[in-house]
Design a protein around this motif. Structure first.
Motif, PDB file in Angstrom:
ATOM      1  N   GLY A  85       1.569  15.149  11.863  1.00 15.43           N
ATOM      2  CA  GLY A  85       2.774  14.695  11.174  1.00 15.43           C
ATOM      3  C   GLY A  85       2.614  14.724   9.661  1.00 15.43           C
ATOM      4  O   GLY A  85       3.541  15.078   8.931  1.00 15.43           O
ATOM      5  N   ASP A  86       1.424  14.359   9.195  1.00 10.01           N
ATOM      6  CA  ASP A  86       1.152  14.423   7.753  1.00 10.01           C
ATOM      7  C   ASP A  86       1.219  15.862   7.252  1.00 10.01           C
ATOM      8  O   ASP A  86       1.798  16.137   6.194  1.00 10.01           O
ATOM      9  CB  ASP A  86      -0.228  13.839   7.439  1.00 10.01           C
ATOM     10  CG  ASP A  86      -0.318  12.341   7.699  1.00 10.01           C
ATOM     11  OD1 ASP A  86       0.731  11.672   7.793  1.00 10.01           O
ATOM     12  OD2 ASP A  86      -1.461  11.848   7.827  1.00 10.01           O
ATOM     13  N   ALA A  91       3.907  20.198   4.281  1.00  6.73           N
ATOM     14  CA  ALA A  91       3.947  21.663   4.312  1.00  6.73           C
ATOM     15  C   ALA A  91       4.914  22.265   3.307  1.00  6.73           C
ATOM     16  O   ALA A  91       4.646  23.331   2.751  1.00  6.73           O
ATOM     17  CB  ALA A  91       4.270  22.149   5.720  1.00  6.73           C
ATOM     18  N   LEU A  92       6.024  21.624   3.071  1.00  8.12           N
ATOM     19  CA  LEU A  92       7.036  22.200   2.191  1.00  8.12           C
ATOM     20  C   LEU A  92       7.169  21.436   0.875  1.00  8.12           C
ATOM     21  O   LEU A  92       8.191  21.521   0.203  1.00  8.12           O
ATOM     22  CB  LEU A  92       8.378  22.288   2.920  1.00  8.12           C
ATOM     23  CG  LEU A  92       8.365  23.164   4.181  1.00  8.12           C
ATOM     24  CD1 LEU A  92       9.727  23.165   4.849  1.00  8.12           C
ATOM     25  CD2 LEU A  92       7.922  24.584   3.865  1.00  8.12           C
ATOM     26  N   ASP A  94       5.292  20.325  -3.006  1.00 11.75           N
ATOM     27  CA  ASP A  94       4.529  20.992  -4.063  1.00 11.75           C
ATOM     28  C   ASP A  94       3.146  20.377  -4.244  1.00 11.75           C
ATOM     29  O   ASP A  94       2.468  20.672  -5.227  1.00 11.75           O
ATOM     30  CB  ASP A  94       5.293  20.905  -5.392  1.00 11.75           C
ATOM     31  CG  ASP A  94       6.540  21.781  -5.382  1.00 11.75           C
ATOM     32  OD1 ASP A  94       6.534  22.806  -4.679  1.00 11.75           O
ATOM     33  OD2 ASP A  94       7.512  21.427  -6.070  1.00 11.75           O
ATOM     34  N   ASP A  95       2.733  19.526  -3.324  1.00 10.46           N
ATOM     35  CA  ASP A  95       1.443  18.853  -3.448  1.00 10.46           C
ATOM     36  C   ASP A  95       0.359  19.652  -2.714  1.00 10.46           C
ATOM     37  O   ASP A  95      -0.034  19.323  -1.595  1.00 10.46           O
ATOM     38  CB  ASP A  95       1.539  17.427  -2.913  1.00 10.46           C
ATOM     39  CG  ASP A  95       0.360  16.569  -3.340  1.00 10.46           C
ATOM     40  OD1 ASP A  95      -0.674  17.141  -3.737  1.00 10.46           O
ATOM     41  OD2 ASP A  95       0.479  15.334  -3.257  1.00 10.46           O
ATOM     42  N   SER A  96      -0.100  20.705  -3.353  1.00  9.82           N
ATOM     43  CA  SER A  96      -1.065  21.604  -2.706  1.00  9.82           C
ATOM     44  C   SER A  96      -2.407  20.931  -2.440  1.00  9.82           C
ATOM     45  O   SER A  96      -3.080  21.253  -1.463  1.00  9.82           O
ATOM     46  CB  SER A  96      -1.260  22.872  -3.543  1.00  9.82           C
ATOM     47  OG  SER A  96      -1.762  22.536  -4.822  1.00  9.82           O
ATOM     48  N   THR A  97      -2.790  19.982  -3.277  1.00  7.01           N
ATOM     49  CA  THR A  97      -4.064  19.286  -3.079  1.00  7.01           C
ATOM     50  C   THR A  97      -4.000  18.420  -1.835  1.00  7.01           C
ATOM     51  O   THR A  97      -4.916  18.448  -0.997  1.00  7.01           O
ATOM     52  CB  THR A  97      -4.411  18.425  -4.316  1.00  7.01           C
ATOM     53  OG1 THR A  97      -4.440  19.283  -5.461  1.00  7.01           O
ATOM     54  CG2 THR A  97      -5.743  17.742  -4.149  1.00  7.01           C
ATOM     55  N   ALA A  98      -2.935  17.651  -1.696  1.00  5.95           N
ATOM     56  CA  ALA A  98      -2.781  16.799  -0.513  1.00  5.95           C
ATOM     57  C   ALA A  98      -2.658  17.646   0.750  1.00  5.95           C
ATOM     58  O   ALA A  98      -3.239  17.307   1.788  1.00  5.95           O
ATOM     59  CB  ALA A  98      -1.571  15.892  -0.667  1.00  5.95           C
ATOM     60  N   LEU A  99      -1.935  18.749   0.670  1.00  5.97           N
ATOM     61  CA  LEU A  99      -1.785  19.630   1.823  1.00  5.97           C
ATOM     62  C   LEU A  99      -3.134  20.199   2.238  1.00  5.97           C
ATOM     63  O   LEU A  99      -3.476  20.206   3.422  1.00  5.97           O
ATOM     64  CB  LEU A  99      -0.791  20.752   1.533  1.00  5.97           C
ATOM     65  CG  LEU A  99      -0.596  21.762   2.672  1.00  5.97           C
ATOM     66  CD1 LEU A  99      -0.086  21.079   3.931  1.00  5.97           C
ATOM     67  CD2 LEU A  99       0.363  22.870   2.229  1.00  5.97           C
ATOM     68  N   ALA A 100      -3.912  20.672   1.283  1.00  7.13           N
ATOM     69  CA  ALA A 100      -5.231  21.227   1.595  1.00  7.13           C
ATOM     70  C   ALA A 100      -6.112  20.187   2.280  1.00  7.13           C
ATOM     71  O   ALA A 100      -6.781  20.478   3.277  1.00  7.13           O
ATOM     72  CB  ALA A 100      -5.907  21.737   0.324  1.00  7.13           C
ATOM     73  N   VAL A 103      -4.719  19.574   5.876  1.00  5.25           N
ATOM     74  CA  VAL A 103      -5.009  20.686   6.790  1.00  5.25           C
ATOM     75  C   VAL A 103      -6.478  20.633   7.212  1.00  5.25           C
ATOM     76  O   VAL A 103      -6.804  20.785   8.390  1.00  5.25           O
ATOM     77  CB  VAL A 103      -4.655  22.052   6.152  1.00  5.25           C
ATOM     78  CG1 VAL A 103      -5.221  23.205   6.968  1.00  5.25           C
ATOM     79  CG2 VAL A 103      -3.149  22.185   6.018  1.00  5.25           C
ATOM     80  N   GLU A 104      -7.347  20.381   6.269  1.00  3.81           N
ATOM     81  CA  GLU A 104      -8.778  20.284   6.590  1.00  3.81           C
ATOM     82  C   GLU A 104      -9.030  19.115   7.546  1.00  3.81           C
ATOM     83  O   GLU A 104      -9.796  19.223   8.498  1.00  3.81           O
ATOM     84  CB  GLU A 104      -9.595  20.120   5.306  1.00  3.81           C
ATOM     85  CG  GLU A 104     -11.076  20.278   5.506  1.00  3.81           C
ATOM     86  CD  GLU A 104     -11.469  21.635   6.082  1.00  3.81           C
ATOM     87  OE1 GLU A 104     -12.388  21.659   6.927  1.00  3.81           O
ATOM     88  OE2 GLU A 104     -10.877  22.661   5.715  1.00  3.81           O
TER      89      GLU A 104
END
Length: 125
Positions: A85-86, A91-92, A94-100, A103-104
């Motif tokens: 869910g997170d 996913a959509l 602009d927080d690429s750091t949190a997304l990375a 995903v990890e």
């Protein structure tokens, strides 16, 4: 200078009551089939999230994460559903750091959840 190695938490929560309910409703053979198919689907979708993330296909990653939530909840993978869910929510954005990071974490939690349910499935449910 002291360097500390961080060990990310990979602890998972499995809703044993949900699994017990599934086995009560469907019997051992039926529930084993449902759980096995769910685990296979989750493994495939986990790989899809990883692949989509690496290719920058965030809408596709969000769809895969969304489907993982329902499947993991069905077989009691509480932590997996929450982390999926997170990923879906991020996913959509602009927080690429949190997304990375999410995903990890999903990769770690996914693997640990699949192992935990596999172990429980082999136990006396």
């Amino acid at each position: 200078m002291v360097v500390s190695k961080l060990r990310p938490d990979g602890t998972v929560e499995v809703d044993r009551d949900r699994l017990d309910q599934l086995y009560s409703q469907l019997g051992t053979s039926g529930a084993d089939g449902v759980v096995s198919r769910a685990m296979e689907e989750l493994a495939v979708r986990l790989a899809k999230v990883d692949s989509s993330y690496r290719k920058g296909q965030f809408a596709e990653m969000q769809r895969a994460a969304r489907s993982m939530i329902a499947i993991s909840e069905q077989i009691g993978m509480v932590t997996f559903a929450r982390v999926a869910g997170d990923v879906k929510a991020l996913a959509l954005t602009d927080d690429s750091t949190a997304l990375a990071a999410c995903v990890e974490r999903l990769m770690r939690i996914g693997e640990n959840s699949l192992l935990a349910v596999w172990d429980l499935q082999g136990a006396s449910l």
